[in-house]
Design a protein around this motif. Sequence first.
Motif, PDB file in Angstrom:
ATOM      1  N   GLY A  64       0.700  -0.968   0.372  1.00 28.58           N
ATOM      2  CA  GLY A  64       0.173   0.157  -0.086  1.00 28.58           C
ATOM      3  C   GLY A  64       0.385   1.131   0.139  1.00 28.58           C
ATOM      4  N   LEU A  65       2.230   1.733   0.941  1.00 24.77           N
ATOM      5  CA  LEU A  65       2.929   2.156   0.895  1.00 24.77           C
ATOM      6  C   LEU A  65       3.284   2.284  -0.654  1.00 24.77           C
ATOM      7  N   GLY A  66       3.886   1.464  -1.041  1.00 24.41           N
ATOM      8  CA  GLY A  66       4.324   1.646  -2.468  1.00 24.41           C
ATOM      9  C   GLY A  66       3.487   2.581  -3.622  1.00 24.41           C
ATOM     10  N   MET A  67       2.025   1.616  -3.993  1.00 19.15           N
ATOM     11  CA  MET A  67       0.973   2.190  -4.043  1.00 19.15           C
ATOM     12  C   MET A  67       0.743   3.876  -3.926  1.00 19.15           C
ATOM     13  N   ALA A  72       2.027   9.678  -6.085  1.00 22.77           N
ATOM     14  CA  ALA A  72       1.863  10.782  -5.099  1.00 22.77           C
ATOM     15  C   ALA A  72       2.058  12.076  -5.089  1.00 22.77           C
ATOM     16  N   GLY A  73       2.290  11.923  -6.776  1.00 25.50           N
ATOM     17  CA  GLY A  73       2.148  13.099  -7.457  1.00 25.50           C
ATOM     18  C   GLY A  73       0.277  14.024  -7.991  1.00 25.50           C
ATOM     19  N   ASP A  74      -0.320  13.051  -7.871  1.00 26.97           N
ATOM     20  CA  ASP A  74      -1.541  13.494  -7.966  1.00 26.97           C
ATOM     21  C   ASP A  74      -2.325  14.192  -7.090  1.00 26.97           C
ATOM     22  N   TYR A  75      -1.624  14.156  -5.353  1.00 28.00           N
ATOM     23  CA  TYR A  75      -2.468  15.162  -4.284  1.00 28.00           C
ATOM     24  C   TYR A  75      -2.267  15.967  -3.863  1.00 28.00           C
ATOM     25  N   PRO A  76      -3.637  16.795  -4.437  1.00 20.60           N
ATOM     26  CA  PRO A  76      -4.223  18.556  -3.765  1.00 20.60           C
ATOM     27  C   PRO A  76      -2.766  18.953  -3.015  1.00 20.60           C
ATOM     28  N   ASP A  77      -2.928  18.372  -1.680  1.00 21.07           N
ATOM     29  CA  ASP A  77      -2.318  17.876  -1.076  1.00 21.07           C
ATOM     30  C   ASP A  77      -2.006  16.526   0.026  1.00 21.07           C
ATOM     31  N   ILE A  78      -0.506  16.091  -0.252  1.00 18.93           N
ATOM     32  CA  ILE A  78      -0.140  15.357  -0.192  1.00 18.93           C
ATOM     33  C   ILE A  78       0.336  15.087   1.809  1.00 18.93           C
ATOM     34  N   VAL A  79       0.280  16.129   2.855  1.00 22.34           N
ATOM     35  CA  VAL A  79       0.206  15.949   3.773  1.00 22.34           C
ATOM     36  C   VAL A  79      -0.857  15.064   4.760  1.00 22.34           C
ATOM     37  N   PRO A  80      -1.579  15.154   4.037  1.00 20.85           N
ATOM     38  CA  PRO A  80      -2.531  14.331   5.308  1.00 20.85           C
ATOM     39  C   PRO A  80      -2.802  12.522   4.791  1.00 20.85           C
ATOM     40  N   ILE A 127      -9.463  12.444   3.173  1.00 18.90           N
ATOM     41  CA  ILE A 127      -9.874  13.652   3.535  1.00 18.90           C
ATOM     42  C   ILE A 127      -8.680  13.936   2.197  1.00 18.90           C
ATOM     43  N   ALA A 128      -6.777  13.784   2.189  1.00 19.70           N
ATOM     44  CA  ALA A 128      -6.578  13.769   1.087  1.00 19.70           C
ATOM     45  C   ALA A 128      -7.215  13.379  -0.416  1.00 19.70           C
ATOM     46  N   ILE A 129      -8.003  12.235  -0.508  1.00 25.51           N
ATOM     47  CA  ILE A 129      -8.092  11.428  -1.790  1.00 25.51           C
ATOM     48  C   ILE A 129      -9.235  12.444  -1.946  1.00 25.51           C
ATOM     49  N   TRP A 130     -10.206  13.100  -1.040  1.00 25.45           N
ATOM     50  CA  TRP A 130     -11.522  13.526  -1.271  1.00 25.45           C
ATOM     51  C   TRP A 130     -11.237  14.778  -2.702  1.00 25.45           C
ATOM     52  N   PRO A 131     -10.861  15.341  -2.803  1.00 21.83           N
ATOM     53  CA  PRO A 131     -10.635  16.198  -4.454  1.00 21.83           C
ATOM     54  C   PRO A 131     -10.583  15.436  -5.853  1.00 21.83           C
ATOM     55  N   LEU A 132      -9.983  14.103  -5.577  1.00 27.43           N
ATOM     56  CA  LEU A 132      -9.524  13.382  -6.728  1.00 27.43           C
ATOM     57  C   LEU A 132     -10.858  13.061  -7.196  1.00 27.43           C
ATOM     58  N   ARG A 137      -9.772   3.682  -6.139  1.00 20.63           N
ATOM     59  CA  ARG A 137      -8.289   4.145  -6.938  1.00 20.63           C
ATOM     60  C   ARG A 137      -7.245   4.313  -6.061  1.00 20.63           C
ATOM     61  N   TYR A 138      -7.238   5.833  -5.653  1.00 17.35           N
ATOM     62  CA  TYR A 138      -6.478   6.130  -4.920  1.00 17.35           C
ATOM     63  C   TYR A 138      -5.763   5.953  -3.006  1.00 17.35           C
ATOM     64  N   SER A 139      -7.279   5.419  -3.279  1.00 15.54           N
ATOM     65  CA  SER A 139      -7.259   4.364  -1.080  1.00 15.54           C
ATOM     66  C   SER A 139      -6.201   3.895  -1.121  1.00 15.54           C
ATOM     67  N   THR A 140      -5.313   4.271  -0.578  1.00 15.83           N
ATOM     68  CA  THR A 140      -4.405   2.989   0.185  1.00 15.83           C
ATOM     69  C   THR A 140      -4.255   3.115   2.182  1.00 15.83           C
ATOM     70  N   ALA A 141      -4.375   3.638   2.896  1.00 12.95           N
ATOM     71  CA  ALA A 141      -3.934   3.653   3.853  1.00 12.95           C
ATOM     72  C   ALA A 141      -5.551   3.385   4.635  1.00 12.95           C
ATOM     73  N   ALA A 142      -6.124   3.848   3.930  1.00 12.07           N
ATOM     74  CA  ALA A 142      -7.759   3.704   4.487  1.00 12.07           C
ATOM     75  C   ALA A 142      -7.989   2.030   4.222  1.00 12.07           C
ATOM     76  N   ALA A 143      -7.148   1.260   3.017  1.00 19.25           N
ATOM     77  CA  ALA A 143      -7.122  -0.066   2.447  1.00 19.25           C
ATOM     78  C   ALA A 143      -6.552  -0.797   3.244  1.00 19.25           C
ATOM     79  N   SER A 144      -5.369  -0.036   4.040  1.00 18.61           N
ATOM     80  CA  SER A 144      -4.644  -0.961   4.544  1.00 18.61           C
ATOM     81  C   SER A 144      -5.334  -1.332   6.140  1.00 18.61           C
ATOM     82  N   ALA A 145      -6.323  -0.239   6.039  1.00 21.77           N
ATOM     83  CA  ALA A 145      -6.725  -0.322   7.686  1.00 21.77           C
ATOM     84  C   ALA A 145      -6.775  -1.616   8.582  1.00 21.77           C
ATOM     85  N   GLY A 146      -7.967  -2.389   7.132  1.00 27.16           N
ATOM     86  CA  GLY A 146      -8.402  -3.319   7.017  1.00 27.16           C
ATOM     87  C   GLY A 146      -7.396  -4.526   7.618  1.00 27.16           C
TER      88      GLY A 146
END
Length: 417
Positions: A64-67, A72-80, A127-132, A137-146
């Motif tokens: 998931g971290l690799g994804m 990373a370049g697609d996020y409007p704000d990568i901090v969250p 919050i980070a992927i909401w504007p996308l 396609r962009y959920s990584t950490a949330a999917a890994s939470a399971g």
Amino acid sequence: MTDFARPEENTLGVILGKRNRAGVPAGSTAGRAMRQASARGASLGTGYLGIGASVLAALQGVYGLGMFVSHAGDYPDIVPALAAWVVYALALSGVAATISTRGEQMPDWLFGTFLLALAGVVALDLIAIWPLHDVGRYSTAAASAGFGLLAALTLRRRRELFAAVSALGIVLVVAVLLNTKLTPANIPAQILVVTIAVMPVLFGLSIVRRFRRIVQLELDRVLVQSTVSAPRFAVGMLASEELARLDLAAEELLESVATGRTKLPLSPKTASTAASLATELRLHLIEGRRETWLYHAITESEQLGRSVTLADRGSLAGLLGPQQRDGLLAAVWLLVSDQSKASPTAQLSIGPVTAIPNPGSKTITVPLVIMTTAVPRNRVDPAIWDAIGKVGRFLDSTQNSSLRVEIECVVTNPADQ
């Protein structure tokens, strides 16, 4: 209070009063073993499954971290999103460190903190992927939470993990419906992210449940097997434990009287205790002259106790030899323990002996009938026939679409013993 009164009183309290839910004396060896086996994280070696699940969660986290890095370049704000991964890594590391230092257990405070951390991971990632506008396609950490919940797979109750993973699945589904415009092209990605988040925990819960069931059945089978070498009439496993403790309590009482620690005549409380000991001993001795090994094997087994009934008025099961007992026990166990059948049951009817043996004959023939329900003749495992063959000559038939077996057991004539 005399020195004797304290240990004896505690011993008798264990025997006559304090019992666990299974009916085993709380202070007995069996009671202590059951408490240790039921302790959270110490049940049936499932800790090894938990280690494997944690490794799997870590591997999926790396993926998931690799994804995340690739997008990373697609996020409007990568901090969250970056904060979500930092919280996820800290949560898993903290849980692993706590478990390694405190042993295989996850107390309520640790589990609650872990769930809050995972909730924060999901919130920050969304919050980070909401504007996308593409959760799948962009959920990584949330999917890994399971996968992160797998760290608690063998340390927490099944309903707690099921509730947690259900909440995660609902949150992701709601996020997909509110944020993503579904099209034939992106629907598979949305389904995939929810599946990745939810299914590992559900599969893990199923595996752990089956594993525990298998091990418990094997332990039950091993305990029941000990009755094969028992005398014709004997007390059961639980009664043997109680007899040992009753004997110890009686010896302590007699020794205290002999050494003068307990003065004669006995006080009313000590006399009442001695009378209770004598009554319990007499009851166990009487039971030992009525109940056979097969009775104890059925009544003291969790599996056989709810599936097998016994009719043996003459206590003829005690005449069977060790090989016959082993074959009968194995056959009945295999008949009723097959989980693919719809609650199979068996009824054992032994005797009466109708054929009068010849004078001086060293053997007699005992009839034994096994009647089953939900066990069709064509579904019987070959190992069952081998086990029945050890008991004696048999004739099988079908009654009410289920198996019926009539066995002629040749046993030693008790009159010749």
